[in-house]
Design a protein around this motif. Structure first.
Motif, PDB file in Angstrom:
ATOM      1  N   ASP A  12       0.859  -1.193   0.000  1.00 42.65           N
ATOM      2  CA  ASP A  12       0.000   0.000   0.000  1.00 42.65           C
ATOM      3  C   ASP A  12       0.887   1.233   0.000  1.00 42.65           C
ATOM      4  OD1 ASP A  12      -1.867   1.966   0.271  1.00 42.65           O
ATOM      5  OD2 ASP A  12      -2.623   1.315   2.225  1.00 42.65           O
ATOM      6  N   ILE A  13       1.157   1.770  -1.178  1.00 37.17           N
ATOM      7  CA  ILE A  13       2.078   2.910  -1.286  1.00 37.17           C
ATOM      8  C   ILE A  13       1.499   4.045  -2.141  1.00 37.17           C
ATOM      9  CG2 ILE A  13       4.181   1.564  -0.903  1.00 37.17           C
ATOM     10  CD1 ILE A  13       4.544   1.419  -3.921  1.00 37.17           C
ATOM     11  N   TYR A  14       0.194   3.998  -2.409  1.00 35.76           N
ATOM     12  CA  TYR A  14      -0.405   5.019  -3.259  1.00 35.76           C
ATOM     13  C   TYR A  14      -1.570   5.699  -2.562  1.00 35.76           C
ATOM     14  CZ  TYR A  14       2.409   2.533  -6.635  1.00 35.76           C
ATOM     15  OH  TYR A  14       3.465   1.935  -7.272  1.00 35.76           O
ATOM     16  N   CYS A  15      -1.735   6.967  -2.855  1.00 32.75           N
ATOM     17  CA  CYS A  15      -2.742   7.788  -2.200  1.00 32.75           C
ATOM     18  C   CYS A  15      -4.153   7.241  -2.391  1.00 32.75           C
ATOM     19  CB  CYS A  15      -2.645   9.209  -2.755  1.00 32.75           C
ATOM     20  SG  CYS A  15      -3.865  10.357  -2.091  1.00 32.75           S
ATOM     21  N   GLU A  16      -4.458   6.757  -3.572  1.00 34.12           N
ATOM     22  CA  GLU A  16      -5.827   6.351  -3.883  1.00 34.12           C
ATOM     23  C   GLU A  16      -6.288   5.131  -3.083  1.00 34.12           C
ATOM     24  OE1 GLU A  16      -8.601   5.797  -7.879  1.00 34.12           O
ATOM     25  OE2 GLU A  16      -6.489   5.241  -7.968  1.00 34.12           O
ATOM     26  N   ARG A  17      -5.358   4.255  -2.711  1.00 30.14           N
ATOM     27  CA  ARG A  17      -5.726   3.016  -2.007  1.00 30.14           C
ATOM     28  C   ARG A  17      -6.034   3.307  -0.540  1.00 30.14           C
ATOM     29  NH1 ARG A  17      -6.061  -2.231  -2.594  1.00 30.14           N
ATOM     30  NH2 ARG A  17      -5.423  -2.047  -4.778  1.00 30.14           N
ATOM     31  N   LEU A  18      -7.272   2.946  -0.129  1.00 32.36           N
ATOM     32  CA  LEU A  18      -7.710   3.143   1.250  1.00 32.36           C
ATOM     33  C   LEU A  18      -7.893   1.817   1.989  1.00 32.36           C
ATOM     34  CD1 LEU A  18     -10.343   5.986   0.729  1.00 32.36           C
ATOM     35  CD2 LEU A  18      -7.931   6.209   1.387  1.00 32.36           C
ATOM     36  N   ASP A  19      -7.992   0.717   1.239  1.00 34.58           N
ATOM     37  CA  ASP A  19      -8.131  -0.601   1.856  1.00 34.58           C
ATOM     38  C   ASP A  19      -7.546  -1.641   0.911  1.00 34.58           C
ATOM     39  OD1 ASP A  19     -10.210  -1.441  -0.058  1.00 34.58           O
ATOM     40  OD2 ASP A  19     -11.510  -0.037   1.025  1.00 34.58           O
TER      41      ASP A  19
END
Length: 236
Positions: A12-19
């Motif tokens: 998980d290294i990107y802004c868009e990913r929340l879960d």
């Protein structure tokens, strides 16, 4: 820990990913359609100019494959899909450099073997560094957000552009366009996490779109390196 468990470790290294859900990065995932679209466009342009070489066929195929690998990474977001993302990218880089070297320096088998060994070594080294921690959650504390790993590719591209321009090669404008586009795409990748609070979707999807354009420019540069083959006209 079993190998499969390691390969399924989440990334998980990107802004868009929340879960951890499959569609947690819709823009990052769907923007990868730019790669096969560019590959199809370039293929049609090359076909219009004459027969397509085996090398250009493989490079164009890798362009489409980059989109597939990146789509897998931005949906599954784990270690095995990270490899699916990085291997086509660096395969394209290594093969393109090899193709450029052999085009400029002739077709000596000895030279090809040496160039292939050197390029393969560099590519494998980069992949090893990426797999052992370059693209981890620690990127949140990295001011470049992990984009530093692409610095060698940018430097090589800038040198390629300068050399092409200096030698007045017909592909020089395309290589220069590729270098400028890649520089812009690196900026969007770098600022993705930093802009999360003001831009929740992030800017990483622009990295995909611009990189697809950059690869298109590089493929056009190879197409412009030889004159178009026009059908012979019948004598009157």
């Amino acid at each position: 820990m079993a190998i499969w468990q390691v390969l399924n470790n989440p990334v998980d290294i990107y802004c868009e990913r929340l879960d951890a859900s499959f569609w947690s990065e819709p823009l990052n995932a769907l923007s990868n359609a730019a790669f096969p679209l560019v590959a199809l466009l370039i293929w049609r342009v090359m076909r219009a100019r004459g027969p397509i070489s085996g090398m250009n066929t493989v490079l164009t195929g890798l362009c489409a494959l980059i989109g597939l690998g990146s789509f897998l990474f931005h949906t599954f977001a784990n270690r095995w899909s990270e490899w699916a993302d990085t291997v086509p990218i660096w395969s394209f880089v290594g093969l393109y450099v090899y193709a450029a070297l052999t085009t400029e320096r002739g077709t000596s088998r000895r030279y090809k073997v040496i160039a292939a060994i050197l390029i393969s070594s560099v590519t494998l080294t980069v992949l090893f560094l990426m797999a052992t921690g370059e693209t981890t959650d620690a990127n949140a504390a990295d001011p470049l957000n992990g984009t530093g790993q692409y610095a060698p590719a940018l430097i090589a591209l800038l040198i390629f552009a300068a050399a092409s321009w200096r030698l007045r090669l017909p592909q020089a404008p395309w290589v220069l366009a590729a270098a400028v586009t890649f520089l812009a795409s690196m900026a969007f990748r770098t600022f993705d996490m930093a802009l999360c609070t003001s831009w929740p979707t992030g800017t990483h999807f622009m990295w995909h779109i611009l990189n697809a354009a950059m690869i298109g420019f590089l493929l056009m540069a190879r197409g412009m390196a030889r004159p178009a083959v026009r059908p012979a006209t019948s004598a009157r």
